[in-house]
Design a protein around this motif. Structure first.
Motif, PDB file in Angstrom:
ATOM      1  N   ASN A 186      14.329 -10.443   8.099  1.00  0.00           N
ATOM      2  CA  ASN A 186      13.680  -9.159   7.794  1.00  0.00           C
ATOM      3  C   ASN A 186      12.556  -9.333   6.770  1.00  0.00           C
ATOM      4  OD1 ASN A 186      15.340  -7.756   9.558  1.00  0.00           O
ATOM      5  ND2 ASN A 186      16.818  -7.186   7.979  1.00  0.00           N
ATOM      6  N   LYS A 187      12.824 -10.141   5.736  1.00  0.00           N
ATOM      7  CA  LYS A 187      11.793 -10.369   4.717  1.00  0.00           C
ATOM      8  C   LYS A 187      10.583 -11.077   5.311  1.00  0.00           C
ATOM      9  CE  LYS A 187      14.263 -10.248   0.332  1.00  0.00           C
ATOM     10  NZ  LYS A 187      14.355 -10.850  -0.996  1.00  0.00           N
ATOM     11  N   GLU A 188      10.847 -12.045   6.158  1.00  0.00           N
ATOM     12  CA  GLU A 188       9.749 -12.808   6.753  1.00  0.00           C
ATOM     13  C   GLU A 188       8.895 -11.928   7.654  1.00  0.00           C
ATOM     14  OE1 GLU A 188       7.906 -16.744   7.359  1.00  0.00           O
ATOM     15  OE2 GLU A 188       8.945 -15.611   5.794  1.00  0.00           O
ATOM     16  N   MET A 189       9.514 -11.133   8.481  1.00  0.00           N
ATOM     17  CA  MET A 189       8.752 -10.274   9.391  1.00  0.00           C
ATOM     18  C   MET A 189       7.948  -9.240   8.618  1.00  0.00           C
ATOM     19  SD  MET A 189       9.310 -11.618  12.267  1.00  0.00           S
ATOM     20  CE  MET A 189       8.488 -10.396  13.296  1.00  0.00           C
ATOM     21  N   GLU A 190       8.510  -8.714   7.568  1.00  0.00           N
ATOM     22  CA  GLU A 190       7.807  -7.711   6.769  1.00  0.00           C
ATOM     23  C   GLU A 190       6.603  -8.307   6.053  1.00  0.00           C
ATOM     24  OE1 GLU A 190       6.636  -4.298   4.875  1.00  0.00           O
ATOM     25  OE2 GLU A 190       8.074  -4.519   6.508  1.00  0.00           O
ATOM     26  N   SER A 191       6.731  -9.540   5.570  1.00  0.00           N
ATOM     27  CA  SER A 191       5.679 -10.128   4.742  1.00  0.00           C
ATOM     28  C   SER A 191       4.630 -10.893   5.531  1.00  0.00           C
ATOM     29  CB  SER A 191       6.300 -11.070   3.701  1.00  0.00           C
ATOM     30  OG  SER A 191       6.988 -12.134   4.333  1.00  0.00           O
ATOM     31  N   CYS A 192       4.886 -11.173   6.809  1.00  0.00           N
ATOM     32  CA  CYS A 192       3.944 -11.956   7.614  1.00  0.00           C
ATOM     33  C   CYS A 192       3.187 -11.121   8.640  1.00  0.00           C
ATOM     34  CB  CYS A 192       4.669 -13.090   8.334  1.00  0.00           C
ATOM     35  SG  CYS A 192       5.186 -14.432   7.233  1.00  0.00           S
ATOM     36  N   VAL A 193       3.522  -9.862   8.750  1.00  0.00           N
ATOM     37  CA  VAL A 193       2.847  -8.987   9.710  1.00  0.00           C
ATOM     38  C   VAL A 193       1.871  -8.101   8.957  1.00  0.00           C
ATOM     39  CG1 VAL A 193       3.155  -7.185  11.448  1.00  0.00           C
ATOM     40  CG2 VAL A 193       4.840  -9.016  11.250  1.00  0.00           C
ATOM     41  N   SER A 194       0.630  -8.120   9.376  1.00  0.00           N
ATOM     42  CA  SER A 194      -0.406  -7.351   8.684  1.00  0.00           C
ATOM     43  C   SER A 194      -0.314  -5.879   9.046  1.00  0.00           C
ATOM     44  CB  SER A 194      -1.790  -7.877   9.051  1.00  0.00           C
ATOM     45  OG  SER A 194      -2.073  -7.613  10.418  1.00  0.00           O
ATOM     46  N   ALA A 195      -0.994  -5.061   8.256  1.00  0.00           N
ATOM     47  CA  ALA A 195      -1.040  -3.620   8.530  1.00  0.00           C
ATOM     48  C   ALA A 195      -1.688  -3.358   9.885  1.00  0.00           C
ATOM     49  CB  ALA A 195      -1.806  -2.917   7.418  1.00  0.00           C
ATOM     50  N   ALA A 196      -2.711  -4.134  10.226  1.00  0.00           N
ATOM     51  CA  ALA A 196      -3.398  -3.952  11.509  1.00  0.00           C
ATOM     52  C   ALA A 196      -2.449  -4.212  12.672  1.00  0.00           C
ATOM     53  CB  ALA A 196      -4.600  -4.893  11.587  1.00  0.00           C
ATOM     54  N   GLU A 197      -1.600  -5.211  12.545  1.00  0.00           N
ATOM     55  CA  GLU A 197      -0.641  -5.503  13.610  1.00  0.00           C
ATOM     56  C   GLU A 197       0.415  -4.415  13.727  1.00  0.00           C
ATOM     57  OE1 GLU A 197      -0.027 -10.190  14.055  1.00  0.00           O
ATOM     58  OE2 GLU A 197       0.047  -9.508  11.975  1.00  0.00           O
ATOM     59  N   ARG A 198       0.827  -3.879  12.604  1.00  0.00           N
ATOM     60  CA  ARG A 198       1.835  -2.811  12.648  1.00  0.00           C
ATOM     61  C   ARG A 198       1.270  -1.537  13.259  1.00  0.00           C
ATOM     62  NH1 ARG A 198       3.646  -5.204   7.739  1.00  0.00           N
ATOM     63  NH2 ARG A 198       2.225  -3.911   6.489  1.00  0.00           N
ATOM     64  N   GLU A 199      -0.025  -1.294  13.027  1.00  0.00           N
ATOM     65  CA  GLU A 199      -0.645  -0.083  13.567  1.00  0.00           C
ATOM     66  C   GLU A 199      -0.825  -0.158  15.078  1.00  0.00           C
ATOM     67  OE1 GLU A 199      -4.242   0.354  11.410  1.00  0.00           O
ATOM     68  OE2 GLU A 199      -3.247   0.867   9.521  1.00  0.00           O
ATOM     69  N   SER A 200      -1.067  -1.359  15.596  1.00  0.00           N
ATOM     70  CA  SER A 200      -1.247  -1.524  17.050  1.00  0.00           C
ATOM     71  C   SER A 200      -0.456  -2.736  17.514  1.00  0.00           C
ATOM     72  CB  SER A 200      -2.728  -1.678  17.388  1.00  0.00           C
ATOM     73  OG  SER A 200      -3.316  -2.684  16.584  1.00  0.00           O
ATOM     74  N   PRO A 201       0.856  -2.621  17.563  1.00  0.00           N
ATOM     75  CA  PRO A 201       1.721  -3.772  17.848  1.00  0.00           C
ATOM     76  C   PRO A 201       1.516  -4.386  19.220  1.00  0.00           C
ATOM     77  CG  PRO A 201       2.970  -1.718  17.904  1.00  0.00           C
ATOM     78  CD  PRO A 201       1.622  -1.381  17.351  1.00  0.00           C
ATOM     79  N   GLY A 202       0.933  -3.636  20.160  1.00  0.00           N
ATOM     80  CA  GLY A 202       0.747  -4.177  21.505  1.00  0.00           C
ATOM     81  C   GLY A 202      -0.439  -5.117  21.613  1.00  0.00           C
ATOM     82  N   GLU A 203      -1.341  -5.083  20.663  1.00  0.00           N
ATOM     83  CA  GLU A 203      -2.534  -5.912  20.737  1.00  0.00           C
ATOM     84  C   GLU A 203      -2.239  -7.335  20.262  1.00  0.00           C
ATOM     85  OE1 GLU A 203      -5.981  -4.296  18.922  1.00  0.00           O
ATOM     86  OE2 GLU A 203      -5.592  -2.266  19.632  1.00  0.00           O
ATOM     87  N   ASN A 204      -2.959  -8.270  20.858  1.00  0.00           N
ATOM     88  CA  ASN A 204      -2.777  -9.678  20.491  1.00  0.00           C
ATOM     89  C   ASN A 204      -3.739 -10.022  19.360  1.00  0.00           C
ATOM     90  OD1 ASN A 204      -2.070 -12.340  20.407  1.00  0.00           O
ATOM     91  ND2 ASN A 204      -3.146 -12.912  22.282  1.00  0.00           N
ATOM     92  N   HIS A 205      -3.303  -9.849  18.127  1.00  0.00           N
ATOM     93  CA  HIS A 205      -4.189 -10.023  16.981  1.00  0.00           C
ATOM     94  C   HIS A 205      -4.376 -11.482  16.601  1.00  0.00           C
ATOM     95  CE1 HIS A 205      -4.687  -5.796  15.753  1.00  0.00           C
ATOM     96  NE2 HIS A 205      -3.481  -5.632  16.262  1.00  0.00           N
ATOM     97  N   ARG A 206      -3.389 -12.330  16.864  1.00  0.00           N
ATOM     98  CA  ARG A 206      -3.463 -13.707  16.420  1.00  0.00           C
ATOM     99  C   ARG A 206      -3.008 -14.648  17.522  1.00  0.00           C
ATOM    100  NH1 ARG A 206      -0.142 -13.612  10.738  1.00  0.00           N
ATOM    101  NH2 ARG A 206      -0.723 -11.536  10.051  1.00  0.00           N
ATOM    102  N   GLU A 207      -3.369 -15.916  17.370  1.00  0.00           N
ATOM    103  CA  GLU A 207      -2.803 -16.937  18.237  1.00  0.00           C
ATOM    104  C   GLU A 207      -1.295 -17.006  17.980  1.00  0.00           C
ATOM    105  OE1 GLU A 207      -4.711 -20.686  17.881  1.00  0.00           O
ATOM    106  OE2 GLU A 207      -6.696 -19.916  18.442  1.00  0.00           O
ATOM    107  N   LYS A 208      -0.547 -17.338  19.019  1.00  0.00           N
ATOM    108  CA  LYS A 208       0.912 -17.219  18.915  1.00  0.00           C
ATOM    109  C   LYS A 208       1.525 -18.125  17.846  1.00  0.00           C
ATOM    110  CE  LYS A 208       0.976 -19.822  23.239  1.00  0.00           C
ATOM    111  NZ  LYS A 208       1.382 -19.742  24.670  1.00  0.00           N
TER     112      LYS A 208
END
Length: 598
Positions: free
Chosen positions: A182-204
């Motif tokens: 939970n800590k890792e997912m919260e701290s490694c996901v940017s605000a932009a990714e949380r706002e549009s989770p379906g978009e591919n913001h980064r390389e996997k």
């Protein structure tokens, strides 16, 4: 915040250096390959074998000096099987403790269930008795003490026998797997990714994946930090500052270790790493177009006229030469809309978090300079490491001008290890600062392999142990030759592998490098491989033990990993136990059972 805006943030954060070109594969690394000269290739990689070195004579016949080959040159060889000298810093009780602990570490059941066993023992024995038993066994073997005062006797005793210390506060949070994820997912996901989770913001590779969110999995020899908040990062910085002060107070030549994930939000390291890797891929693409695919990285020199012609065919416009001088780093480069921006926007809070991480690094580096302590930046996972190495390099540019203060760590199980080492050495030579490196084989192999296979990207790890050994010796040989050529590089050979230590001694003889030059250091973990560390120290080599410390209950995660590491280590290396038994029997037959170190 665009990357173009990120650059002044570095300067405002206290790293007083021009970081306009921070993104381009460490752009000055690119400059090192664009239409540039290069020194002759390093010597051909030496065979990975035991070094046949001449016998020599110093303290208690441990070393002998051979002046027959080259006048005024001392040939050095160490006999690592003279147990009287190897264990003269240990009383017989310590030798017996080592034998017991190493034997226990060879039993799979005890290792697999050791945390449960310790928890049960604590309940049965009570806290005080449990701590006393731990200090007589595992804790006493692998941990120096609870705090800075507690560790002083051991540090001073080791120094009396020629072995220094790399202080390492080894306390970790005792999190459940779910809490860590939970800590890792919260701290490694940017605000932009949380706002549009379906978009591919980064390389996997550079996205957070819950299955691998608990970064402790499959790791045996490295501390793991999970981001909680900025206050926790400040606490970690204060802990590191105390380590630096303690190192400065206990030794004139000390080291202190830090981990960058302890100092800020890991999201920044992920995104920054992706930027650097994209630039590297882009440069490799351009090099391949000029017929240099597969060449050593320092041999790839771009012809700027051909480069401009090729980019114009792709529809690019502008002054391409400025791309490699830092003038336009951070823009997409091509004005065709085909390339995405290299760094997604940060929120205002994310920008502040990035600035605070850089400020903490700056504070630690300056504190190390003030206390005459070398700062060792530990290596971490490959999806963080490009950013960690880049920021470490920036600190080296600033603080390694007069002597080596900042040391970077290179993991030689990586396929790209030699490219990384050779580029950074070349850069230090051109810019006139002291290269400082610690070479390790690596701590994250199983985790990295599993993650690459599961997520679907190329395995970054060498295919087998033999190829990792080959890579280690190739990198080591390159740096040793650099030391022999200009004496500004410095390296710590952080290895428990006796063949690697012998290889280093042989190459030092070949290159006329003496222990008193204090350019080549050796490092092992506390409680392990004393038969290597202490003979080296008594021979005059700068050798160091990684010295963990912290309260008993709070270093249990560290002890769990030591047990896991020693299981494989002790199964594959009977020689250490045989040498321990040999010394115990020697003392029994010679009337030295109650031997006490001076």
């Amino acid at each position: 915040m665009s990357y173009g805006k990120a650059v002044p943030v570095f300067a405002r954060a206290g790293l007083d250096v021009n970081l306009r070109n921070v993104s381009a594969l460490s752009t000055r690394r690119l400059e090192s390959t664009v239409a540039s000269t290069r020194r002759n290739q390093s010597a051909e990689e030496r065979a990975y074998i035991d070094c046949a070195v001449p016998k020599t004579d110093v303290q208690a016949d441990l070393i002998q000096q051979n002046r027959n080959h080259v006048p005024n040159k001392n040939k050095i060889s160490i006999d690592f099987e003279q147990t009287k000298e190897a264990y003269k810093s240990k009383d017989t009780g310590e030798l017996l403790r080592s034998l017991i602990v190493f034997k226990l570490c060879s039993y799979d059941l005890l290792v697999d269930k050791n945390k449960e066993i310790m928890d049960f023992s604590k309940k049965v024995l009570g806290q005080k008795t449990f701590e006393r038993v731990m200090k007589m066994t595992f804790y006493g073997q692998f941990v120096a003490g609870e705090d800075h005062q507690d560790i002083k006797p051991l540090v001073r005793k080791n120094q009396a026998y020629g072995v220094g210390a790399v202080l390492d506060y080894s306390v970790e949070e005792d999190l459940t797997q779910e809490e860590a994820e939970n800590k890792e997912m919260e701290s490694c996901v940017s605000a932009a990714e949380r706002e549009s989770p379906g978009e591919n913001h980064r390389e996997k590779k550079y996205k957070a994946h819950r299955k691998f969110g608990d970064r402790r999995g499959g790791v045996t020899s490295a501390r793991t930090y999970f981001y909680a908040d900025e206050a926790k990062c400040d606490q970690h910085m204060e802990t590191f500052l105390k380590c630096i002060r303690a190192s400065g107070g206990s030794s004139e030549d000390g080291f202190s270790a830090i981990k960058m994930t302890a100092l800020g939000r890991p999201q920044f390291l992920l995104q920054f790493s992706e930027v650097l890797v994209k630039w590297r891929h882009f440069f490799n693409f351009l090099a391949a177009k000029q017929g240099m695919e597969g060449m050593d990285v320092l041999e790839q020199k771009l012809d700027l006229e051909k480069l401009q012609a090729h980019l114009e065919k792709l529809g690019a416009k502008g002054d391409f030469q400025s791309w490699f001088t830092g003038e336009k780093i951070g823009s997409s480069g091509l004005e065709t809309g085909q390339l995405e921006p290299l760094l997604n926007k940060f929120t205002e809070e994310e920008e502040e978090q990035m600035k605070r991480m850089l400020q903490r690094l700056d504070v630690l580096a300056k504190h190390a300079v003030e206390n005459r302590v070398r700062l060792m930046v530990d290596a971490e996972q490959t999806y963080f490491q490009p950013a960690i190495s880049r920021l470490t390099l920036e600190m080296q540019r600033i603080f390694n001008r007069e002597n080596p203060v900042i040391f970077n760590t290179y993991q030689c199980y990586l396929k790209e290890a030699f490219d990384n080492v050779s580029m950074d050495v070349e850069l230090s030579r051109r810019e006139g600062w002291y290269f400082g490196a610690k070479l390790v084989r690596g701590a994250y192999m199983y985790q990295e392999r599993s993650r690459a296979a599961e997520i679907g990207y190329e395995d970054p790890i060498n295919p087998d142990y033999a190829s990792t050994n080959q890579m280690y010796h190739k990198c080591l040989d390159y740096v040793l030759e650099e030391i022999g050529n200009n004496r500004t590089a410095n390296i710590m050979v952080a290895s428990h592998n006796l063949d690697t230590v012998k290889f280093t001694l042989r190459r030092m003889n070949d290159l006329d490098l003496a222990p008193t030059d204090r350019k080549v250091y050796f490092g092992q973990l506390l409680g392990m491989c004393d038969q290597i560390s202490f003979p080296l120290g008594q021979a005059g080599f700068p050798v160091y033990k990684y010295v963990p410390y912290g309260p008993v209950n709070e270093v249990i995660p560290y002890l769990v990993r030591r047990a896991q590491e020693n299981r494989g280590f002790m199964k594959g290396a009977q020689s250490e136990r045989e040498l321990l038994w040999k010394e115990v029997l020697r003392r029994m037959t010679s009337g030295e059972v109650f031997y006490t170190p001076a």
